[in-house]
Design a protein around this motif. Structure first.
Motif, PDB file in Angstrom:
ATOM      1  N   ARG A  84       0.762  -1.163  -0.057  1.00  0.00           N
ATOM      2  CA  ARG A  84       0.138  -0.103  -0.143  1.00  0.00           C
ATOM      3  C   ARG A  84       0.789   1.467  -0.057  1.00  0.00           C
ATOM      4  NH1 ARG A  84      -5.388  -0.846   3.779  1.00  0.00           N
ATOM      5  NH2 ARG A  84      -5.869  -2.950   3.269  1.00  0.00           N
ATOM      6  N   ILE A  87       2.921   1.576  -3.345  1.00  0.00           N
ATOM      7  CA  ILE A  87       1.807   1.722  -4.748  1.00  0.00           C
ATOM      8  C   ILE A  87       1.297   3.179  -4.494  1.00  0.00           C
ATOM      9  CG2 ILE A  87      -0.242   1.123  -5.735  1.00  0.00           C
ATOM     10  CD1 ILE A  87       0.537  -1.798  -4.882  1.00  0.00           C
ATOM     11  N   THR A  91       1.841   6.162  -7.300  1.00  0.00           N
ATOM     12  CA  THR A  91       0.492   6.425  -8.100  1.00  0.00           C
ATOM     13  C   THR A  91       0.366   7.785  -7.459  1.00  0.00           C
ATOM     14  OG1 THR A  91      -0.773   5.307  -6.341  1.00  0.00           O
ATOM     15  CG2 THR A  91       0.088   4.257  -8.612  1.00  0.00           C
ATOM     16  N   LEU A  94      -0.764  10.369 -10.342  1.00  0.00           N
ATOM     17  CA  LEU A  94      -1.931   9.929 -10.998  1.00  0.00           C
ATOM     18  C   LEU A  94      -3.289  10.092 -10.057  1.00  0.00           C
ATOM     19  CD1 LEU A  94      -3.509   8.555 -13.446  1.00  0.00           C
ATOM     20  CD2 LEU A  94      -2.713   6.281 -12.252  1.00  0.00           C
ATOM     21  N   ARG A  95      -2.941   9.866  -8.965  1.00  0.00           N
ATOM     22  CA  ARG A  95      -4.125  10.041  -7.963  1.00  0.00           C
ATOM     23  C   ARG A  95      -4.633  11.449  -7.895  1.00  0.00           C
ATOM     24  NH1 ARG A  95      -1.815   7.404  -4.260  1.00  0.00           N
ATOM     25  NH2 ARG A  95      -1.409   9.013  -2.996  1.00  0.00           N
ATOM     26  N   ILE A  98      -6.277  12.583 -10.980  1.00  0.00           N
ATOM     27  CA  ILE A  98      -7.607  12.204 -11.382  1.00  0.00           C
ATOM     28  C   ILE A  98      -8.613  13.091 -10.244  1.00  0.00           C
ATOM     29  CG2 ILE A  98      -9.153  10.394 -10.748  1.00  0.00           C
ATOM     30  CD1 ILE A  98      -7.000   8.453 -12.045  1.00  0.00           C
ATOM     31  N   LEU A  99      -8.290  13.098  -8.965  1.00  0.00           N
ATOM     32  CA  LEU A  99      -9.133  13.797  -8.044  1.00  0.00           C
ATOM     33  C   LEU A  99      -9.130  15.175  -8.359  1.00  0.00           C
ATOM     34  CD1 LEU A  99      -8.042  11.789  -4.571  1.00  0.00           C
ATOM     35  CD2 LEU A  99     -10.233  11.759  -5.891  1.00  0.00           C
ATOM     36  N   HIS A 101      -8.973  16.565 -11.206  1.00  0.00           N
ATOM     37  CA  HIS A 101     -10.083  16.528 -12.312  1.00  0.00           C
ATOM     38  C   HIS A 101     -11.491  16.446 -11.506  1.00  0.00           C
ATOM     39  CE1 HIS A 101     -12.064  15.981 -15.920  1.00  0.00           C
ATOM     40  NE2 HIS A 101     -12.390  14.925 -15.704  1.00  0.00           N
ATOM     41  N   ALA A 102     -11.877  15.595 -10.877  1.00  0.00           N
ATOM     42  CA  ALA A 102     -13.170  15.444 -10.181  1.00  0.00           C
ATOM     43  C   ALA A 102     -13.617  16.547  -9.684  1.00  0.00           C
ATOM     44  CB  ALA A 102     -13.014  14.246  -9.168  1.00  0.00           C
ATOM     45  N   PHE A 103     -12.702  17.374  -8.886  1.00  0.00           N
ATOM     46  CA  PHE A 103     -13.328  18.453  -8.106  1.00  0.00           C
ATOM     47  C   PHE A 103     -12.939  19.788  -8.790  1.00  0.00           C
ATOM     48  CE2 PHE A 103     -13.956  17.115  -3.562  1.00  0.00           C
ATOM     49  CZ  PHE A 103     -13.732  15.878  -3.733  1.00  0.00           C
ATOM     50  N   SER A 104     -12.474  19.631 -10.117  1.00  0.00           N
ATOM     51  CA  SER A 104     -12.242  20.900 -10.829  1.00  0.00           C
ATOM     52  C   SER A 104     -13.551  22.097 -11.040  1.00  0.00           C
ATOM     53  CB  SER A 104     -11.716  20.294 -12.204  1.00  0.00           C
ATOM     54  OG  SER A 104     -12.617  20.057 -12.956  1.00  0.00           O
ATOM     55  N   ARG A 105     -14.489  21.375 -10.737  1.00  0.00           N
ATOM     56  CA  ARG A 105     -15.783  22.589 -11.151  1.00  0.00           C
ATOM     57  C   ARG A 105     -16.498  22.663 -10.015  1.00  0.00           C
ATOM     58  NH1 ARG A 105     -18.465  19.294 -15.784  1.00  0.00           N
ATOM     59  NH2 ARG A 105     -20.090  21.302 -15.239  1.00  0.00           N
ATOM     60  N   THR A 106     -16.057  22.320  -8.746  1.00  0.00           N
ATOM     61  CA  THR A 106     -16.835  22.475  -7.675  1.00  0.00           C
ATOM     62  C   THR A 106     -16.588  23.947  -6.887  1.00  0.00           C
ATOM     63  OG1 THR A 106     -15.209  21.508  -6.202  1.00  0.00           O
ATOM     64  CG2 THR A 106     -16.883  19.996  -7.225  1.00  0.00           C
ATOM     65  N   GLY A 107     -15.656  24.220  -7.374  1.00  0.00           N
ATOM     66  CA  GLY A 107     -15.081  25.656  -6.401  1.00  0.00           C
ATOM     67  C   GLY A 107     -14.491  25.281  -5.195  1.00  0.00           C
ATOM     68  N   LEU A 108     -14.124  24.132  -4.751  1.00  0.00           N
ATOM     69  CA  LEU A 108     -13.477  23.681  -3.705  1.00  0.00           C
ATOM     70  C   LEU A 108     -11.789  23.551  -3.760  1.00  0.00           C
ATOM     71  CD1 LEU A 108     -15.973  21.171  -2.815  1.00  0.00           C
ATOM     72  CD2 LEU A 108     -16.129  23.397  -1.876  1.00  0.00           C
TER      73      LEU A 108
ATOM     74  N   LEU B 100     -16.242  12.483 -14.222  1.00  0.00           N
ATOM     75  CA  LEU B 100     -15.942  13.002 -13.017  1.00  0.00           C
ATOM     76  C   LEU B 100     -16.064  14.353 -12.704  1.00  0.00           C
ATOM     77  CD1 LEU B 100     -12.362  10.918 -12.560  1.00  0.00           C
ATOM     78  CD2 LEU B 100     -14.333  10.720 -11.202  1.00  0.00           C
ATOM     79  N   SER B 101     -15.616  15.229 -13.398  1.00  0.00           N
ATOM     80  CA  SER B 101     -15.847  16.582 -13.141  1.00  0.00           C
ATOM     81  C   SER B 101     -17.190  17.334 -12.954  1.00  0.00           C
ATOM     82  CB  SER B 101     -14.981  17.511 -14.186  1.00  0.00           C
ATOM     83  OG  SER B 101     -15.544  17.419 -15.659  1.00  0.00           O
ATOM     84  N   MET B 419      -8.886   4.081  -4.561  1.00  0.00           N
ATOM     85  CA  MET B 419      -8.608   4.250  -6.044  1.00  0.00           C
ATOM     86  C   MET B 419      -8.163   2.698  -6.710  1.00  0.00           C
ATOM     87  SD  MET B 419      -7.765   8.208  -6.846  1.00  0.00           S
ATOM     88  CE  MET B 419      -7.664   8.127  -8.427  1.00  0.00           C
ATOM     89  N   PRO B 424      -3.309  -2.122  -3.604  1.00  0.00           N
ATOM     90  CA  PRO B 424      -2.663  -3.416  -4.094  1.00  0.00           C
ATOM     91  C   PRO B 424      -3.808  -4.443  -4.532  1.00  0.00           C
ATOM     92  CG  PRO B 424      -2.057  -2.785  -1.781  1.00  0.00           C
ATOM     93  CD  PRO B 424      -3.074  -1.869  -2.171  1.00  0.00           C
TER      94      PRO B 424
END
Lengths: 112, 489
Positions: A84, A87, A91, A94-95, A98-99, A101-108, B100-101, B419, B424
């Protein structure tokens, strides 16, 4: 190479020492694994040069079968925690991407 | 007008051959004793023999071979001919991640915990009908709507849950009308779903649903004897009430305005064909063969222990085989979980199914507002709280801000640590692009949101289904045709 002692090293009072080589496992992984079994046994950690020894102590009512199961599970858990960490470190970019991008339009996110 | 001289001779395109190729990122996993599934970053896959896999990895695939063309066209390798594969792969990855966004689209309002049924497998603690203390208030609903429209998602779905949600229909009416009023300025695509056992459906409710284009979701566990065994209520007529309600909705609102979900119990296991036949005869287009989840009353009443994943997989595959046969015989009928997976595999944009996403869909795809104002990362998180565990309680409407709730450690730490790209066993699994993260399941069963995948029922279930679907598509052309018809985005 990791060294996990077999049941032949079980002491007279039922304690089970397991040795982990620090060139394979980190101290953090060993501690995290030990903590997970706090409800089943006490784990005393000691270190000698490149080896950490986790000594498992059980209450008297735990059967030898249970002790074996806990020992084997703890060995697997140390491996899992080690992976754990590695990895997660590998990563992280990358993590975060991705996160973000997920929160990119929330204003947060801090950049908005 | 083009002439022959406008094109280079065909031999020019052979010049890059035999100069070797570069591998693009991929993972692989055994399909069966003789074959492997190799997947790229975006879930395109090839099935190779062991020899072919070794040749691919060791840069020994013959450039003039069909296999080489297949691998190149699916972005498992590139050569001097062109490196556009890298750009295309990036574009595809972005397409898969676009959802996602949009952030949270599904918002569950638990308008009451009261219920007129006493289902042993119920995943929430329910109270008897006369306890008004378990109804959501208008003030809580207003705070919930503030939260809803704080999400950037262009598509908002508000789903009413319970207990039995129709026991607080007045609040449902209020939320629908208030949401529509606010949406006049917001301009989102707004959908409403009422999850209900339909026993309390009235003409007034149907009138309102017609006016506001509301969908219904109900439970139907199978033939009447199975349904009524699973779902006791006073009068022992849950099945009859459900059918009556389904008919009323179809005749008033249209055939597609009511869907049904089944729950698999120990009693269900020998009767998958009967259950599927029940759905087919009632005119449904498909069925979602669901396992029992380890939450709420299901744990307390030991129903979750009644069967293990192997039992359920046997049930599922008998059902899947039967459904494929129905399709081969001309009856179009879908198994919806397989369809979700096939969408993940074959569509450019993947699926919005909350329980098969990475990062997990908790909070960022769907969120739950409980009757008392507490906010949960998912319905499963709410069910855990009913069992006394509030680990995934994110905050409280009216007390905590949107920022505090959506950036809480309970949410962010769980998202980050679970994620599939980063856990692992998952991070290098050949099925990773098809799979998702279910931290609540792993927490409920292993007390750890990451979990050991070797011990995970979720992992065992999904890997078995992936293998079965790919094997069917490789070995049975007719089954392949059926399955691909289910991959509709």
């Amino acid at each position: 190479m990791s060294i996990a002692k077999s049941e032949s090293t079980i002491s007279k009072d039922g304690e089970i020492p397991i040795s982990f080589c620090l060139s394979v496992y980190t101290e953090t992984a060993i501690k995290k694994a030990a903590l997970k079994f706090a409800d089943l046994c006490s784990v005393h950690l000691s270190k000698n040069e490149n080896v950490v020894t986790a000594t498992l102590s059980f209450s008297s009512e735990k059967s030898s079968e249970t002790r074996d199961q806990v020992r084997n599970a703890l060995i697997n858990e140390v491996l899992d925690q080690e992976l754990r960490e590695k990895i997660s470190s590998d990563t992280e970019p990358l993590r975060n991407l991705i996160l973000a991008h997920a929160f990119s339009r929330t204003g947060l996110t801090g950049t908005e | 007008m083009t002439t022959k001289s406008d094109f280079k001779p065909g031999t020019d395109f052979l010049s890059t051959l035999n100069k070797g190729y570069t591998l693009l990122p991929s993972r692989f996993i055994r399909l069966d004793d003789n074959r492997y599934v190799v997947t790229n970053l975006v879930g395109e896959y090839v099935v190779l023999s062991r020899l072919e896999l070794e040749q691919y990895v060791n840069h020994q695939i013959e450039p003039a071979s069909l296999l080489y063309c297949d691998l190149k066209s699916k972005h498992f390798l590139f050569d001097e001919d062109s490196n556009v594969a890298i750009d295309l792969l990036a574009l595809k990855y972005r397409s898969k991640a676009w959802r996602l966004s949009d952030f949270t689209g599904l918002h569950l309002f638990v308008v009451t915990l009261r219920c007129d049924h006493s289902c042993p497998y119920c995943q929430v603690s329910r109270q008897s009908e006369d306890k008004d203390a378990f109804d959501m208030t208008k003030e809580t609903a207003d705070a919930g709507l503030d939260f809803v429209f704080r999400s950037p998602s262009p598509e908002i779905k508000i789903e009413f849950q319970g207990g039995e949600s129709l026991l607080n229909f007045n609040l449902i009416k209020y939320i629908v009308q208030e949401a529509e009023r606010r949406n006049e300025k917001e301009g989102r695509k707004l959908d409403f779903v009422i999850a209900t056992n339909l026993a309390l459906l009235t003409e007034e409710i149907l009138d309102f649903a017609t006016q506001h284009e509301i969908y219904f979701s109900t439970s139907l566990d199978g033939p009447h004897w199975l349904h009524n065994t699973n779902r006791p209520r006073p009068g022992k007529d849950s099945y009859e009430k459900a059918l009556e309600g389904i008919e009323k909705i179809r005749s008033r609102l249209g055939p597609d305005r009511v869907s049904a979900l089944m729950t698999t119990t120990k009693e269900s296991l020998p009767h998958v064909k009967d259950i599927i036949d029940e759905y087919a005869q009632l005119g449904f287009d498909g069925i979602f063969l669901r396992p029992l989840s380890p939450y709420g009353f299901a744990m307390r009443t030991q129903w979750y222990q009644a069967y293990d994943v192997s039992d359920w997989l046997d049930f599922y595959f008998r059902g899947l085989d039967y459904i494929i046969e129905l399709n081969k015989n001309g009856h179009e009928f879908t198994e919806y979980y397989a369809a979700i997976i096939l969408n993940k595999m074959f569509s450019a944009t993947g699926t919005g199914y909350v329980d098969l996403q990475s990062p997990a869909g908790i909070g960022i795809a769907g969120i739950v507002f409980n009757y008392d104002g507490y906010v949960y990362a998912s319905d499963e998180a709410r069910m855990l709280a009913e069992m006394g565990d509030t680990t995934f309680q994110l905050g409280k409407l009216g007390r905590d801000s949107y920022e505090a709730i959506m950036t809480s450690d309970a949410l962010l730490d769980t998202l980050e640590s679970t994620m599939t790209e980063c856990m692992p066993s998952c991070s290098d699994c050949g099925f990773q692009p098809f799979c998702g993260s279910d931290p609540l399941y792993h927490y409920a069963t292993q007390r750890d949101p990451v979990g050991h995948k070797a011990l995970s029922g979720f992992c065992k279930k999904n890997m078995a289904i992936f293998r079965r679907l790919i094997t069917l598509m490789e070995d049975d052309l007719d089954a392949r045709t059926v399955l691909l018809s289910w991959a509709r985005p």
